[in-house]
Design a protein around this motif. Sequence first.
Motif, PDB file in Angstrom:
ATOM      1  N   LEU A 437       0.816  -1.211   0.000  1.00 40.44           N
ATOM      2  CA  LEU A 437       0.000   0.000   0.000  1.00 40.44           C
ATOM      3  C   LEU A 437       0.848   1.259   0.000  1.00 40.44           C
ATOM      4  O   LEU A 437       0.435   2.294  -0.531  1.00 40.44           O
ATOM      5  N   ARG A 438       2.035   1.177   0.595  1.00 41.31           N
ATOM      6  CA  ARG A 438       2.936   2.333   0.561  1.00 41.31           C
ATOM      7  C   ARG A 438       3.527   2.508  -0.833  1.00 41.31           C
ATOM      8  O   ARG A 438       3.681   3.629  -1.323  1.00 41.31           O
ATOM      9  N   GLU A 439       3.835   1.392  -1.475  1.00 41.99           N
ATOM     10  CA  GLU A 439       4.401   1.458  -2.827  1.00 41.99           C
ATOM     11  C   GLU A 439       3.342   1.857  -3.851  1.00 41.99           C
ATOM     12  O   GLU A 439       3.644   2.521  -4.850  1.00 41.99           O
ATOM     13  N   LYS A 440       2.088   1.422  -3.594  1.00 42.94           N
ATOM     14  CA  LYS A 440       1.002   1.699  -4.537  1.00 42.94           C
ATOM     15  C   LYS A 440      -0.200   2.315  -3.810  1.00 42.94           C
ATOM     16  O   LYS A 440      -1.235   1.659  -3.623  1.00 42.94           O
ATOM     17  N   PRO A 441      -0.099   3.565  -3.394  1.00 46.83           N
ATOM     18  CA  PRO A 441      -1.229   4.181  -2.671  1.00 46.83           C
ATOM     19  C   PRO A 441      -2.500   4.256  -3.509  1.00 46.83           C
ATOM     20  O   PRO A 441      -3.598   4.362  -2.964  1.00 46.83           O
ATOM     21  N   ASN A 442      -2.365   4.179  -4.841  1.00 47.16           N
ATOM     22  CA  ASN A 442      -3.554   4.202  -5.694  1.00 47.16           C
ATOM     23  C   ASN A 442      -4.420   2.960  -5.543  1.00 47.16           C
ATOM     24  O   ASN A 442      -5.542   2.910  -6.070  1.00 47.16           O
ATOM     25  N   LEU A 470     -18.595  -7.358 -12.043  1.00 46.96           N
ATOM     26  CA  LEU A 470     -18.182  -6.062 -12.589  1.00 46.96           C
ATOM     27  C   LEU A 470     -16.969  -5.529 -11.843  1.00 46.96           C
ATOM     28  O   LEU A 470     -16.039  -4.983 -12.458  1.00 46.96           O
ATOM     29  N   TRP A 471     -16.981  -5.682 -10.518  1.00 47.22           N
ATOM     30  CA  TRP A 471     -15.847  -5.219  -9.702  1.00 47.22           C
ATOM     31  C   TRP A 471     -14.571  -5.956 -10.103  1.00 47.22           C
ATOM     32  O   TRP A 471     -13.498  -5.369 -10.187  1.00 47.22           O
ATOM     33  N   GLU A 472     -14.709  -7.246 -10.352  1.00 48.37           N
ATOM     34  CA  GLU A 472     -13.554  -8.027 -10.782  1.00 48.37           C
ATOM     35  C   GLU A 472     -13.041  -7.525 -12.141  1.00 48.37           C
ATOM     36  O   GLU A 472     -11.835  -7.284 -12.319  1.00 48.37           O
ATOM     37  N   GLU A 473     -13.962  -7.344 -13.090  1.00 51.93           N
ATOM     38  CA  GLU A 473     -13.567  -6.934 -14.439  1.00 51.93           C
ATOM     39  C   GLU A 473     -12.930  -5.548 -14.431  1.00 51.93           C
ATOM     40  O   GLU A 473     -11.806  -5.361 -14.933  1.00 51.93           O
ATOM     41  N   LYS A 474     -13.632  -4.568 -13.891  1.00 47.38           N
ATOM     42  CA  LYS A 474     -13.127  -3.199 -13.894  1.00 47.38           C
ATOM     43  C   LYS A 474     -11.959  -3.034 -12.925  1.00 47.38           C
ATOM     44  O   LYS A 474     -11.052  -2.227 -13.148  1.00 47.38           O
ATOM     45  N   GLY A 475     -11.982  -3.818 -11.845  1.00 46.42           N
ATOM     46  CA  GLY A 475     -10.880  -3.753 -10.886  1.00 46.42           C
ATOM     47  C   GLY A 475      -9.579  -4.263 -11.479  1.00 46.42           C
ATOM     48  O   GLY A 475      -8.504  -3.681 -11.260  1.00 46.42           O
ATOM     49  N   ASN A 476      -9.647  -5.346 -12.239  1.00 50.23           N
ATOM     50  CA  ASN A 476      -8.438  -5.873 -12.891  1.00 50.23           C
ATOM     51  C   ASN A 476      -7.850  -4.865 -13.869  1.00 50.23           C
ATOM     52  O   ASN A 476      -6.625  -4.698 -13.960  1.00 50.23           O
ATOM     53  N   ALA A 477      -8.740  -4.170 -14.607  1.00 48.00           N
ATOM     54  CA  ALA A 477      -8.259  -3.142 -15.542  1.00 48.00           C
ATOM     55  C   ALA A 477      -7.603  -2.001 -14.777  1.00 48.00           C
ATOM     56  O   ALA A 477      -6.548  -1.480 -15.185  1.00 48.00           O
ATOM     57  N   LEU A 478      -8.204  -1.618 -13.660  1.00 48.98           N
ATOM     58  CA  LEU A 478      -7.636  -0.535 -12.855  1.00 48.98           C
ATOM     59  C   LEU A 478      -6.310  -0.945 -12.223  1.00 48.98           C
ATOM     60  O   LEU A 478      -5.370  -0.138 -12.126  1.00 48.98           O
ATOM     61  N   LEU A 479      -6.197  -2.192 -11.782  1.00 49.87           N
ATOM     62  CA  LEU A 479      -4.949  -2.675 -11.187  1.00 49.87           C
ATOM     63  C   LEU A 479      -3.791  -2.590 -12.175  1.00 49.87           C
ATOM     64  O   LEU A 479      -2.645  -2.324 -11.784  1.00 49.87           O
ATOM     65  N   GLN A 480      -4.067  -2.803 -13.436  1.00 55.80           N
ATOM     66  CA  GLN A 480      -3.011  -2.683 -14.445  1.00 55.80           C
ATOM     67  C   GLN A 480      -2.573  -1.228 -14.607  1.00 55.80           C
ATOM     68  O   GLN A 480      -1.388  -0.936 -14.806  1.00 55.80           O
ATOM     69  N   LYS A 481      -3.529  -0.305 -14.510  1.00 56.79           N
ATOM     70  CA  LYS A 481      -3.188   1.119 -14.562  1.00 56.79           C
ATOM     71  C   LYS A 481      -2.368   1.511 -13.334  1.00 56.79           C
ATOM     72  O   LYS A 481      -1.418   2.301 -13.427  1.00 56.79           O
ATOM     73  N   ILE A 482      -2.740   0.954 -12.190  1.00 52.91           N
ATOM     74  CA  ILE A 482      -2.014   1.250 -10.946  1.00 52.91           C
ATOM     75  C   ILE A 482      -0.595   0.684 -11.014  1.00 52.91           C
ATOM     76  O   ILE A 482       0.345   1.281 -10.479  1.00 52.91           O
ATOM     77  N   LYS A 483      -0.444  -0.455 -11.681  1.00 54.58           N
ATOM     78  CA  LYS A 483       0.875  -1.071 -11.804  1.00 54.58           C
ATOM     79  C   LYS A 483       1.850  -0.139 -12.515  1.00 54.58           C
ATOM     80  O   LYS A 483       3.036  -0.052 -12.148  1.00 54.58           O
ATOM     81  N   THR A 484       1.363   0.560 -13.524  1.00 55.84           N
ATOM     82  CA  THR A 484       2.233   1.483 -14.268  1.00 55.84           C
ATOM     83  C   THR A 484       2.226   2.882 -13.681  1.00 55.84           C
ATOM     84  O   THR A 484       3.122   3.677 -13.941  1.00 55.84           O
ATOM     85  N   PRO A 486       1.553   3.901  -9.917  1.00 58.63           N
ATOM     86  CA  PRO A 486       1.152   3.543  -8.552  1.00 58.63           C
ATOM     87  C   PRO A 486       0.789   4.721  -7.656  1.00 58.63           C
ATOM     88  O   PRO A 486       0.068   4.545  -6.678  1.00 58.63           O
ATOM     89  N   LYS A 487       1.254   5.932  -7.995  1.00 56.69           N
ATOM     90  CA  LYS A 487       1.053   7.061  -7.080  1.00 56.69           C
ATOM     91  C   LYS A 487       0.388   8.273  -7.723  1.00 56.69           C
ATOM     92  O   LYS A 487      -0.264   9.046  -7.034  1.00 56.69           O
ATOM     93  N   GLY A 488       0.572   8.459  -9.018  1.00 60.60           N
ATOM     94  CA  GLY A 488       0.035   9.656  -9.669  1.00 60.60           C
ATOM     95  C   GLY A 488      -1.454   9.571  -9.923  1.00 60.60           C
ATOM     96  O   GLY A 488      -2.107   8.555  -9.659  1.00 60.60           O
ATOM     97  N   GLN A 489      -2.001  10.656 -10.456  1.00 65.03           N
ATOM     98  CA  GLN A 489      -3.423  10.700 -10.745  1.00 65.03           C
ATOM     99  C   GLN A 489      -3.750   9.786 -11.922  1.00 65.03           C
ATOM    100  O   GLN A 489      -3.036   9.765 -12.927  1.00 65.03           O
ATOM    101  N   ILE A 490      -4.853   9.038 -11.793  1.00 60.36           N
ATOM    102  CA  ILE A 490      -5.276   8.118 -12.848  1.00 60.36           C
ATOM    103  C   ILE A 490      -6.577   8.631 -13.460  1.00 60.36           C
ATOM    104  O   ILE A 490      -7.588   8.784 -12.764  1.00 60.36           O
ATOM    105  N   GLU A 491      -6.528   8.918 -14.739  1.00 62.25           N
ATOM    106  CA  GLU A 491      -7.716   9.385 -15.445  1.00 62.25           C
ATOM    107  C   GLU A 491      -8.664   8.210 -15.703  1.00 62.25           C
ATOM    108  O   GLU A 491      -8.239   7.099 -15.979  1.00 62.25           O
ATOM    109  N   ASP A 492      -9.952   8.498 -15.604  1.00 63.23           N
ATOM    110  CA  ASP A 492     -10.984   7.488 -15.898  1.00 63.23           C
ATOM    111  C   ASP A 492     -10.801   6.218 -15.075  1.00 63.23           C
ATOM    112  O   ASP A 492     -10.968   5.097 -15.581  1.00 63.23           O
ATOM    113  N   ALA A 493     -10.473   6.402 -13.794  1.00 58.22           N
ATOM    114  CA  ALA A 493     -10.264   5.240 -12.925  1.00 58.22           C
ATOM    115  C   ALA A 493     -11.531   4.400 -12.798  1.00 58.22           C
ATOM    116  O   ALA A 493     -11.464   3.180 -12.662  1.00 58.22           O
ATOM    117  N   PHE A 494     -12.694   5.049 -12.852  1.00 62.69           N
ATOM    118  CA  PHE A 494     -13.962   4.335 -12.663  1.00 62.69           C
ATOM    119  C   PHE A 494     -14.769   4.290 -13.957  1.00 62.69           C
ATOM    120  O   PHE A 494     -16.007   4.230 -13.922  1.00 62.69           O
TER     121      PHE A 494
END
Length: 520
Positions: A437-442, A470-484, A486-494
């Motif tokens: 969580l410290r490495e990836k606050p997003n 739906l949470w699984e599907e959209k969450g997996n997509a978001l996790l990939q964005k967080i991987k690249t 991890p800390k900055g602002q993510i557009e269209d997170a939801f």
Amino acid sequence: MITKSSRIRKWVLTGMTLSLFVPLLAACNTDKGKDDPDNRRTLRIGTMYGSKSDETWFRQQFTDMFEFTHSNIDIEVVPAIDYSEMQFEDQSKQQEPVDQMAKLKEIMTGANPVDVMIINDLSMLGQLSNDNMLKQLDTLIKEDNMDINEFVPTVVEGIKEQGNGFLYALTPTFSPSALYYNKKIFTKAGVDFPTDGMSWDDVFNLATRLKSGTGKDSVFGFSFNQWGAGDNFWDLQNFIAPLQLRMFDDKGETMTVNTPQWQAVWERVVQLNKDRVTPKQEDMQYDEPMGDNYRYNPFQGRLFMNGKVAMTLGDYSMINDIQQLNDNSDKLKMEKLDWDVVTVPFHVGKEGIGGNIYLSQLAGINANAANPDDAWEFIKFMNGKDWAKLKARSTYEMSARKEFIKVRDGMSYNVEAFTKMKPAPVQNASLKDQNLLREKPNLNLINEMGSMIYSQVMQGNKTAKEGLALWEEKGNALLQKIKTNPKGQIEDAFNGINDNAGGGGISLEKRAIMEAAGVE
């Protein structure tokens, strides 16, 4: 006549006496030096948050009495995060997530580390002990003959669980919870009162029997909080905390929510809400009186206080509200509450674990402390009987010492219900999870996404199964964005969450009616 042998015996006895007396003198001199006002020392106490502007409050709560009884020790309060300074940062920096653990470790290491660390988060205690940042207290407790059995067992066990079976901190108070119930509603329904040691199944079955009425005359069997509504994600997380259900894997790369266990929990809570066993948000609405006869009522909209909920979860401080209501019932034109409490329910297989227990004044000795002796003296004092006697007056927290836990004057209730259940494991409390969580606050965005989807399920726009998928599907997509990122602002997170509301926002119940009527 003094013989040679008698003189030798006298010298030996004198020598033995002196050999016993010298260490005693040394001990006296050492104690004198320790308490000597001229032998001034500074004890540095670390806190998570603070500022110079509110240091007075902190000192009144924690250190003034200690300084009064230890006149040769000066206290220096050192906050890990000074929020008075943060407000002067530029806007972009204020919006950056703060690495609390990194800030905390800064004041515990370096050239001038704090001696005592007061921790307000049980999960942080676990991480600090795992990182060998705190000194183990078990030996010190034994050496000073402190009887740990005089403390509430659930408090001690809760602390030990964070230290792999050892004590790395002590706390003088804790904030427990219980299941409050309205005796009148039970009596009117002809249902036996709840008891200590009930499971969630037991409580929900009771709640189903206690619901009655419709519209403004509705009485609900249970609510997850004293405010009434049970459709928020926070309540759900507290409810499932003992089950330790994970949202994603330990790498933060794959969702783990689309499982039978997650589905069973969501479906149970949704069904209770659908069956009107638990209230909805709209049930909290009330008609506010106007005109010259208007009188402020702090209990408006609070269903349990108004006799509209048979059972609710509440912390220890809720007794204050009940007492205030009953003392002013005539002025408020409200009926007095006839109430009591039992232990928080448990999940089958997790007996004895009730959650909703907060240990927020955990004091430990920094492993790098320059003044560990005074640090232990402070912790002993803070957790001693004299201090416990003063702290027992609190109407918001309970003393961690058993002998000072008593029913309040003029009241009668099952006070032991607050002390029997162990705290639920802290979510993401493991060292690996905390580091992640410290490495990836997003990753907190995953929790936010879950809240949005859960709300749609509670509103009837999706089934629990659909929501979790739906949470699984959209969450997996978001996790990939967080991987690249991890800390900055993510557009269209939801992106796609609200667009996927079942039936274009039409509830499942309405959809079924429309389908039956042949309406497309």
